[in-house]
Design an enzyme around this catalytic site. Sequence first.
Site, PDB file in Angstrom:
ATOM      1  CG  PHE A 150     -20.350   2.193  18.871  1.00  0.00           C
ATOM      2  CD1 PHE A 150     -20.279   3.326  19.692  1.00  0.00           C
ATOM      3  CD2 PHE A 150     -20.123   2.268  17.394  1.00  0.00           C
ATOM      4  CE1 PHE A 150     -20.119   4.557  19.034  1.00  0.00           C
ATOM      5  CE2 PHE A 150     -20.479   3.848  16.788  1.00  0.00           C
ATOM      6  CZ  PHE A 150     -20.420   4.710  17.876  1.00  0.00           C
ATOM      7  CB  CYS A 282     -29.759   6.421  15.784  1.00  0.00           C
ATOM      8  SG  CYS A 282     -31.074   5.569  16.774  1.00  0.00           S
ATOM      9  CD  GLU A 381     -26.095   8.662  11.458  1.00  0.00           C
ATOM     10  OE1 GLU A 381     -26.634   8.419  12.335  1.00  0.00           O
ATOM     11  OE2 GLU A 381     -25.581   7.926  10.659  1.00  0.00           O
TER      12      GLU A 381
END
Length: 496
Positions: A150, A282, A381
């Site tokens: 996304f 990321c 994360e």
Amino acid sequence: MTTRISHWIDGHETPGTSGRAAPVFNPATGQQTGEVDLASVAETGTAVASAVVAAKAWRRASLSSRSAVLFRFRELLHDRSDELAAIITAEHGKVLSDAAGEIARGLENVEFATGVPQLLKGGFSEQASTGVDVYNIRQPLGVVAGITPFNFPAMVPLWMCANAIACGNAFVLKPSEKDPSAALFLARLWQEAGLPDGVFTVLQGDAEAVNALLVHPDVAAVSFVGSTPIARHIYETGTAHGKRVQALGGAKNHAMVLPDADVDMAADAVVSAAYGAAGERCMALSVTVAVGDVAGPLVDAIAARLPKLTIGDGAAAGTDMGPLITREHRDRVEGYIGAGAQAGATVVVDGREADVPADGFFLGTTLLDHVRPEMTVYTDEIFGPVLSVVRVDTYEEGLELINANPFANGTAIFTRDGGAARQFQFDVEVGMVGINVPIPVPVAYYSFGGWKSSLFGDTHMYGPEGMNFYTRGKVVTSRWPDPATSSVDLGFPRTR
């Protein structure tokens, strides 16, 4: 009123028939704006069948004609990037300038792929043996699939589809169901550019569609970007069914700041990289490793910059940071802030207390100091606007910390010492390294990907490795002998 968002199969929008759908929200308002169809196994089969037919014809297209389509697509995407940026902001929440930036980086990959005639040149050896020539060629795989996240609804698909299509494959895109409209916009541009129907397909869906693609016998390869647990599942399932797989997983990106670094420059870079797109990247910096005496001034400099950031609707002028993608994800990130404080981290700036819009999925920027490696804010994360500072005494201690982390996507070092920077790039066990560059995403003519639990498979994405991933090599040995010299010889062929 909500918009129905459907599939794109065989050159046109195709309403779903599964009876399943998912809501699509504007994260800045919290309001539902659309409903996306979720594909069944049968619909996945229909999409792949269309791509199989298209792939057989497209692989016969000349390299120059493929390149021409890519050039036209590139111009259309460039000219209509503002429209696409608005679509991304409306469904993802990132600010318009950030959306425009991801499109620009995607365009770089399209530009790289336009050079496919040069990129797929093989080698030729004349007279490799007496009267024998040998040459190698690269050929497309057939139907390949891309499963995208996304956080980059345009850039990551463009990392995959441009190279795959240039190489002569048909490409099936399964975008995130959270922001699915950008994929349909790309599909219309491909069609307008002259790409034959069926070569680019959009299959909307969730885990059911993903798993159906992973086991479908006509899907030759799968590309994926997302979290590490899903990347591992994609890799293990896809390869178990004979597919080529490149699956990029999660990250915990560190920036080491040495005592000789320019503190203001480092603080500017760290804030930009940690909080851009609300940390939903990321390649976002989530950990700053402060070495020695630089820690105090650096934390102060970062903290001083955070109140100056404007948080709000990404479509509004002057906004620096938008909302998170969903209410559930915002609440999850808030939970990590509380867990970090409870574990003993110093909450220098608390995003939970920020003055943010009441509507939508907003969270302010958070800065945590004195974070230790055993804390969940360090190990997990978070994927949100939370920056952790870990203090170490020496370069060696910081390097050991980074290399011990199971993620190895990106890292950076801030220093004025060229020798230290060169030693860092030599020593650090991470796939992408920045030297005074906080987000070291490679340009399109290199390739993107990390190490360790950030990558499953042995091929990085886009660039030269991407072209190799979407093709397979073939070596041809050719002889045109004089019939008068032909004879039976049962010995092993010799090259002389």
